[in-house]
Design a protein around this motif. Structure first.
Motif, short mmCIF file in Angstrom:
data_model
loop_
_atom_site.label_atom_id
_atom_site.label_comp_id
_atom_site.label_asym_id
_atom_site.label_seq_id
_atom_site.Cartn_x
_atom_site.Cartn_y
_atom_site.Cartn_z
N LEU A 42 10.15 -15.03 66.73
CA LEU A 42 9.77 -14.03 68.06
C LEU A 42 11.03 -12.87 68.20
O LEU A 42 11.87 -13.77 68.95
CB LEU A 42 9.95 -15.13 69.31
CG LEU A 42 8.73 -16.53 69.06
CD1 LEU A 42 9.21 -17.85 70.31
CD2 LEU A 42 7.85 -16.08 69.15
N LEU A 43 11.42 -11.60 68.01
CA LEU A 43 12.32 -11.08 67.63
C LEU A 43 11.96 -9.92 68.60
O LEU A 43 10.87 -8.98 68.48
CB LEU A 43 12.61 -11.30 66.16
CG LEU A 43 13.02 -12.37 66.01
CD1 LEU A 43 13.67 -12.61 64.56
CD2 LEU A 43 13.97 -12.90 66.69
N GLY A 44 13.09 -8.75 68.85
CA GLY A 44 12.53 -7.27 69.03
C GLY A 44 12.42 -6.78 68.15
O GLY A 44 12.13 -5.35 67.62
N LYS A 45 12.89 -7.15 66.56
CA LYS A 45 12.92 -6.44 65.43
C LYS A 45 12.73 -7.43 64.09
O LYS A 45 12.56 -8.40 64.31
CB LYS A 45 14.29 -6.28 65.12
CG LYS A 45 15.39 -4.50 65.46
CD LYS A 45 16.37 -4.14 64.76
CE LYS A 45 17.09 -3.41 66.33
NZ LYS A 45 18.58 -2.96 66.17
N ARG A 46 11.81 -6.35 63.71
CA ARG A 46 11.49 -6.48 62.24
C ARG A 46 12.12 -7.74 61.75
O ARG A 46 13.26 -7.61 61.27
CB ARG A 46 10.37 -6.43 61.74
CG ARG A 46 9.91 -7.32 60.39
CD ARG A 46 9.10 -6.32 58.75
NE ARG A 46 7.77 -5.81 60.04
CZ ARG A 46 6.81 -5.82 60.31
NH1 ARG A 46 6.17 -7.65 59.87
NH2 ARG A 46 5.94 -5.48 61.15
N VAL A 57 6.07 -11.28 65.92
CA VAL A 57 6.21 -11.60 66.99
C VAL A 57 6.87 -10.44 68.32
O VAL A 57 7.78 -11.21 67.46
CB VAL A 57 5.77 -12.42 68.49
CG1 VAL A 57 5.19 -12.18 69.92
CG2 VAL A 57 4.09 -13.14 67.26
N ARG A 58 6.83 -9.52 68.00
CA ARG A 58 7.62 -7.87 68.28
C ARG A 58 8.23 -8.64 69.97
O ARG A 58 6.84 -8.59 70.78
CB ARG A 58 7.52 -7.42 68.73
CG ARG A 58 8.47 -5.97 69.20
CD ARG A 58 8.31 -4.91 68.78
NE ARG A 58 6.80 -3.63 68.77
CZ ARG A 58 6.97 -3.50 70.36
NH1 ARG A 58 8.05 -3.22 70.79
NH2 ARG A 58 5.68 -2.09 71.20
N TRP A 59 9.19 -9.52 70.46
CA TRP A 59 9.25 -10.23 71.64
C TRP A 59 11.45 -9.93 72.02
O TRP A 59 11.98 -10.90 71.75
CB TRP A 59 9.20 -11.41 71.66
CG TRP A 59 8.93 -12.00 72.56
CD1 TRP A 59 10.11 -12.33 74.32
CD2 TRP A 59 8.33 -13.17 73.47
NE1 TRP A 59 9.43 -13.01 74.86
CE2 TRP A 59 8.89 -14.13 74.58
CE3 TRP A 59 7.52 -13.95 72.51
CZ2 TRP A 59 7.89 -14.95 75.54
CZ3 TRP A 59 7.18 -15.63 72.60
CH2 TRP A 59 7.51 -15.95 74.39
N PRO A 60 11.16 -9.05 72.19
CA PRO A 60 13.35 -9.08 72.62
C PRO A 60 13.50 -9.50 73.66
O PRO A 60 12.87 -10.46 74.23
CB PRO A 60 13.15 -7.46 73.78
CG PRO A 60 11.41 -6.28 73.25
CD PRO A 60 10.27 -7.85 73.48
N ASP A 61 14.57 -9.94 73.24
CA ASP A 61 15.63 -11.16 74.07
C ASP A 61 15.27 -11.06 75.24
O ASP A 61 15.49 -9.50 75.76
CB ASP A 61 16.99 -10.68 73.63
CG ASP A 61 17.06 -12.45 73.97
OD1 ASP A 61 17.28 -13.63 74.17
OD2 ASP A 61 19.26 -12.20 73.54
N PHE A 62 15.49 -12.23 75.84
CA PHE A 62 15.20 -12.23 77.36
C PHE A 62 13.11 -11.41 78.37
O PHE A 62 13.90 -11.32 79.76
CB PHE A 62 16.69 -11.71 78.75
CG PHE A 62 18.25 -12.18 77.43
CD1 PHE A 62 17.74 -13.74 78.95
CD2 PHE A 62 18.69 -11.84 77.13
CE1 PHE A 62 18.89 -14.47 78.49
CE2 PHE A 62 19.59 -12.59 76.69
CZ PHE A 62 20.08 -14.63 77.18
N ARG A 63 12.69 -10.77 77.48
CA ARG A 63 11.47 -10.66 77.78
C ARG A 63 10.68 -11.08 78.17
O ARG A 63 10.54 -12.05 77.26
CB ARG A 63 11.43 -9.05 78.02
CG ARG A 63 13.48 -8.59 77.69
CD ARG A 63 12.71 -6.92 78.09
NE ARG A 63 13.56 -5.84 78.82
CZ ARG A 63 13.72 -4.25 77.71
NH1 ARG A 63 12.93 -4.47 77.21
NH2 ARG A 63 14.66 -4.38 78.78
#
Length: 144
Positions: A42-46, A57-63
């Motif tokens: 679960l990260l903003g970047k690959r 899963v594209r998931w930016p921190d704190f979002r």
């Protein structure tokens, strides 16, 4: 043949069905023991490649996840595979996004959505699920 985690392994959460899922932070070294069979990152970047099957899963921190349907599909796959495989859920720190995902897995496993955050905080990390919108995401998570 079933390959699941040891209940004594660091970061392992036992869901009510008995499924075991390991949560962790990717900024720390992997815990000792066997590697996962499948992971959801679960990260903003690959993320960098790993020698086991993994899903990003594209998931930016704190979002929240950039694509809720993709996140739901990844969570369903992780929950199904955790019945017989070592499944790892991980983000940078192992608390916010990972805790949110573990709480959603608990909902898939039968924990009422309004109790899932507390379940994860009690059984995984007392500071899991860091933001109000992550808590709301869990409360509104609908299996299916």
């Amino acid at each position: 043949m079933t390959h699941t985690w040891s209940t004594a392994a660091p970061g392992v959460l036992r869901l009510p069905s008995g499924r075991l899922v390991r949560g962790r932070g990717l900024r720390r070294p992997p815990p000792p023991g066997p590697a996962p069979d499948f992971a959801v990152y679960l990260l903003g970047k690959r993320p960098a490649g790993v020698p086991w099957e993994a899903r990003w899963v594209r998931w930016p921190d704190f979002r929240l996840p950039a694509d809720a349907a993709d996140a739901r599909a990844a969570l369903r796959e992780a929950w199904e595979r955790a019945a017989a495989e070592r499944v790892e859920i991980a983000c940078g720190g192992g608390r916010g996004r990972t805790g949110t995902t573990l709480a959603c897995l608990a909902v898939l496993d039968g924990v009422p959505s309004d109790e899932a955050v507390e379940f994860v905080r009690r059984n995984y990390d007392r500071r899991a699920v860091e933001t109000p919108w992550q808590k709301r995401f869990v409360r509104r998570f609908v299996p299916g």
